[in-house]
Design an enzyme around this catalytic site. Structure first.
Site, PDB file in Angstrom:
ATOM      1  N   HIS A 158      -0.645  -2.914   2.004  1.00  0.00           N
ATOM      2  CA  HIS A 158       0.362  -3.720   1.156  1.00  0.00           C
ATOM      3  C   HIS A 158       0.957  -4.550   1.813  1.00  0.00           C
ATOM      4  O   HIS A 158       1.224  -4.590   3.138  1.00  0.00           O
ATOM      5  CB  HIS A 158       0.912  -2.581   0.022  1.00  0.00           C
ATOM      6  N   LYS A 162       6.840  -3.755   0.728  1.00  0.00           N
ATOM      7  CA  LYS A 162       6.483  -2.580  -0.163  1.00  0.00           C
ATOM      8  C   LYS A 162       7.139  -1.397   0.609  1.00  0.00           C
ATOM      9  O   LYS A 162       6.611  -0.985   1.617  1.00  0.00           O
ATOM     10  CB  LYS A 162       4.843  -2.440  -0.534  1.00  0.00           C
TER      11      LYS A 162
END
Length: 249
Positions: A158, A162
């Protein structure tokens, strides 16, 4: 279907844009903590021609109870935060509004609250609401049944900011009954989201990969859920409940 949206971060913005461009549904409003956009509507914000009201409302000027009374909707799509369900849950369930939550992380407390709301309303929760990742989950379960002793590793990638382990990766691990240490996490640049399940057999491997190219995939998944919940009775639903009929042979 008239839809209200909670959450206007990166994913929420993508979902709002998708709904505005869908002629079968109407984005009625977006509810936020801040009142910075109260003088605008979503179509103006995105520069999209749409007849949807798409008004911004702030909790500083309008309570949830007033919002749902004055601007009724058929469904609420939630991309806000782990605590967001407490803001509108009781009021929405009381009015039999369908609740579609796409929050990636819930504690046992929030899950129990969702089940409580499901006694009155149709409640749906998916940590990753994209259609593709949920197909991957289904396919992974079938492969695990065929080879229950296979080696499994999960890789999730990600964007750099994140925090925490992907809720989707944790969900994959739970479904396949593997330990969380089998989850390998990568954070780099602006990766939207990628999940890979590696099945290690003797002399061969099978890899199931899902990659979100655009956050618009969240919007398409949310609308898929909304459309498949139209005739559902009050209760608690997951994505596999909606997909199961398609896998009957």
């Amino acid at each position: 279907m008239k839809i209200g949206l909670f959450g206007f971060g990166k994913a929420g913005k993508a979902v709002a844009s998708v709904i505005l461009q869908n002629k079968d549904h109407s984005l009625e409003w977006i509810y936020r903590k801040t009142n910075r956009l109260n003088s605008r509507d979503a179509s103006d914000f995105f520069g999209i021609e749409s007849e949807d009201p798409g008004h911004f409302y702030s909790e500083k000027k309008l309570s949830v109870e007033e919002l749902l009374e004055e601007h009724p909707v058929d469904a609420i799509i939630d991309f806000s935060s782990q605590e967001g369900i407490y803001t509108y849950g009781e009021s929405a369930a009381q009015k039999k509004i369908k609740i579609i939550s796409a929050i990636s992380h819930y504690s046992d407390k929030e899950v129990s609250f969702l089940h409580k709301l499901a006694q009155k309303a149709t409640v749906f929760w998916s940590p990753n609401i994209t259609l593709g990742i949920n197909y991957l989950l289904y396919a992974a379960q079938f492969l695990k049944k065929i080879a229950p002793s296979v080696d499994i590793e999960i890789v999730e990638e990600h964007f750099k900011d994140k925090k925490g382990v992907s809720g989707t990766a944790i969900r994959i691990a739970d479904i396949l009954d593997v330990k969380d240490e089998k989850i390998n996490t990568i954070r780099a640049g602006g990766i939207v989201g990628k999940h890979e399940v590696i099945f290690g057999f003797p002399f061969q491997t099978v890899r199931l990969i899902h990659e979100s190219i655009s956050r618009d995939a969240f919007g398409n998944g949310a609308l898929f859920a909304a459309e498949h919940l139209v005739n559902k009775k009050p209760g608690f639903y997951k994505f596999e409940d909606l997909l199961h009929p398609y896998f009957k042979v």
